[in-house]
Design an enzyme around this catalytic site. Structure first.
Site, PDB file in Angstrom:
ATOM      1  N   SER B 143       0.864  -1.184   0.000  1.00 56.45           N
ATOM      2  CA  SER B 143       0.000   0.000   0.000  1.00 56.45           C
ATOM      3  C   SER B 143       0.898   1.229   0.000  1.00 56.45           C
ATOM      4  O   SER B 143       2.088   1.132   0.311  1.00 56.45           O
ATOM      5  CB  SER B 143      -0.850  -0.017   1.277  1.00 56.45           C
ATOM      6  OG  SER B 143      -1.420   1.259   1.528  1.00 56.45           O
ATOM      7  N   TYR B 156      -2.043  -0.751  10.311  1.00 57.01           N
ATOM      8  CA  TYR B 156      -2.070  -1.062   8.876  1.00 57.01           C
ATOM      9  C   TYR B 156      -0.736  -0.681   8.229  1.00 57.01           C
ATOM     10  O   TYR B 156      -0.163  -1.454   7.452  1.00 57.01           O
ATOM     11  CB  TYR B 156      -3.221  -0.288   8.228  1.00 57.01           C
ATOM     12  CG  TYR B 156      -3.467  -0.608   6.768  1.00 57.01           C
ATOM     13  CD1 TYR B 156      -4.036  -1.810   6.378  1.00 57.01           C
ATOM     14  CD2 TYR B 156      -3.128   0.313   5.776  1.00 57.01           C
ATOM     15  CE1 TYR B 156      -4.272  -2.094   5.040  1.00 57.01           C
ATOM     16  CE2 TYR B 156      -3.363   0.037   4.432  1.00 57.01           C
ATOM     17  CZ  TYR B 156      -3.934  -1.171   4.073  1.00 57.01           C
ATOM     18  OH  TYR B 156      -4.158  -1.440   2.752  1.00 57.01           O
TER      19      TYR B 156
END
Lengths: 271, 251
Positions: B143, B156
């Protein structure tokens, strides 16, 4: 995976398109349907390259020194007169010579910075003003080098290419309003016509360097052309401001002293 | 057909990026294993592939459970004979919360799915690819939170940074076996997971959109095209790379 008409109706300009990676990029885009302009300083060999490339599609050429704004403007005028627009600019022209930092004089330093950094900027500015900004569309791809951990043995080109990488990031943001995507491709060592120009000792070093590449080989011209082909196409429509390494993971290697060690043995034999 | 005779496993392919990737591989001739913890979503993906004339198989899997991952890969091998491509896409986002207040149990869960899940899948893929001796391609979904700060998403971000570390290291370790390992770093993509944040905080979503130079969120299909390119012959010298598909966000 590229569809055969991926570049149909696209107009592309590839600098340094006479040989090596630039020639490979021009050939790939022609094969996928683009109209391609190639530029290079040496007109005679440029013409010869264009004659060969004509086998693959609609190719045009004009002598071009990217360090000279008026020559760039002349190329832009030629493209505008015939095509009316430009879709893709590939800044591939460049050059350097292996040298230890302490031995590079002003002339050598400036020559490399002027060619690789200034010339690339002039190309982007001129083609931006002539085409991409008024069109509100454009794709720019800059060919740089594996500068991830510096460029021992070629400090001048490392610095110049780092400059190009940074202007890539800047324009990805600054020109995003014009729907312009701009990315860099960083090839590792590529088996191309350029390699044979190095001295014999350096060529021998290449044999060790080849084994040190995690994928166990040097790249090919096609490897780089395919990366450019991806970034220049709608397949990469959401990609801008990146540097794509095409180097078999060499940029993750920390051993970078091969070239400087050879240079030291060549230039300072008594030390 | 670019992926004729290739077998691809795509985890998390019951929706979003995973689904678009599975569909694209199937369109290009691969035999695809659709896998997700969400069985209804996986079945939808499978049905659309089969309806379009593609070859696919559904093997449900919770990637945070090592034995289920082992089962996913061994069953793929027994049904389709081999594994050429592994897209380790399954992942979860967690909630938006500052680090000092982030729930530990949710942190653990995110690490189990996003880090351990990719780890288990990569190990199984590598074992099979080494045994086959013909190389292979692994794409791990990281990501933009894997290469920079992601405020209020520290768990995350930690998990996605870990994916980059594994990717780079594996690329280095297995290059000589012609196994390429790359990561993809998307920004927010218009998928159920990506838009999940929008329902939480509309203002934040608009702010993020504004910070993306291309001024829009990505589509799952755009990420799928990059994944497919990284698994194709056209990227045969690209490994150890984190490819950002982020509209210029992290330029």
């Amino acid at each position: 995976m590229f569809a055969p008409n991926l570049y149909k109706d696209k107009i592309a300009l590839v600098t340094g398109g006479r040989s090596g990676i630039g020639y490979g990029i021009a050939k790939m885009m022609l094969q996928l349907g683009a109209t391609v302009y190639i530029g290079s300083r040496k007109e005679e060999s440029l013409q010869k390259a264009a004659e060969e490339l004509a086998e693959f599609g609609d190719v045009h050429y004009q002598a071009l020194d990217i360090r000279k704004t008026e020559e760039i403007q002349s190329m832009a005028a030629k493209i505008k007169a015939k095509q009316g627009r430009l879709d893709i600019l590939v800044n591939n022209a460049g050059g350097q010579f292996p040298a230890l930092a302490e031995m590079i004089n002003d002339k050598g330093w400036n020559a490399v910075i002027n060619n690789n950094l200034n010339g690339t900027f002039y190309m982007i500015r001129e083609m931006g003003n002539a085409f991409f900004l008024p069109q509100k569309s454009g794709i720019i791809i800059n060919i740089i080098a594996d500068i991830f951990r510096g460029f021992p043995g070629m400090i001048h080109t490392g610095a110049a290419r780092a400059g190009v990488e940074n202007l890539t990031k800047t324009l990805a943001v600054e020109w995003s309003d014009y729907n312009i995507r701009i990315n860099s491709v960083a090839p590792g060592t590529i088996e191309s016509s350029g390699l044979s120009t190095y001295p014999k000792q350096i060529q021998e070093m290449f044999n060790d360097a080849r084994e040190a590449v995690p994928l166990g080989r040097f790249g090919t011209v096609e490897d780089v052309a395919n990366a450019v082909g991806f970034l220049g196409s709608p397949l990469a429509s959401y990609i801008s401001g990146i540097t794509l390494y095409v180097d078999g993971a060499s940029h993750l290697n920390s051993e970078k002293m091969g070239l400087p060690n050879i240079l030291k043995s060549l230039m300072k034999p008594n030390k | 057909m670019n992926f004729e005779n290739k077998v691809a496993i795509v985890t998390g392919s019951g929706s979003g990026i995973g689904r678009a990737t599975a569909v694209l591989f199937a369109e290009q001739g691969a035999k695809v294993v659709v896998s997700d913890i969400n069985e209804a979503g996986a079945k939808e993906t499978l049905d659309s592939i089969v309806a379009a004339g593609g070859k696919a198989l559904n093997i449900p899997c919770d990637v945070s459970d090592k034995s289920q991952v082992e089962q996913l890969f061994s069953q793929t091998k027994s049904e389709f004979g081999r594994v050429d491509i592994a897209v380790n896409n399954a992942g979860i986002g967690g909630i938006l919360e500052f680090t000092h207040k982030y729930p530990d149990d949710l942190y653990d869960k995110i690490i189990q799915v996003n880090v351990n899940g990719v780890w288990y899948c990569m190990k199984e893929a590598l074992k099979i690819m080494l045994e086959q001796g013909e190389g292979g391609s692994i794409v791990n979904i990281s990501s933009v939170a894997g290469i920079g700060a992601a405020p209020r998403m520290s768990a995350y971000a930690a998990s996605k940074h870990a994916v980059i570390g594994m990717t780079r290291t594996a690329a280095h370790e297995y290059g000589k076996y012609k196994i390429r390992v790359n990561a993809i770093c998307p920004t927010i993509i218009e998928t159920p997971m990506g838009m999940g944040y929008a329902s939480e905080e509309e203002g934040l979503i608009q702010m993020i959109k504004h910070s993306i130079p291309l001024k829009r969120f990505g589509q799952a299909e755009e990420v799928a095209e990059s994944i497919a390119w990284l698994c194709s012959n056209e990227s045969s010298f690209v490994t150890g790379m984190e490819l950002r598909v982020d509209g210029g966000m992290k330029a």
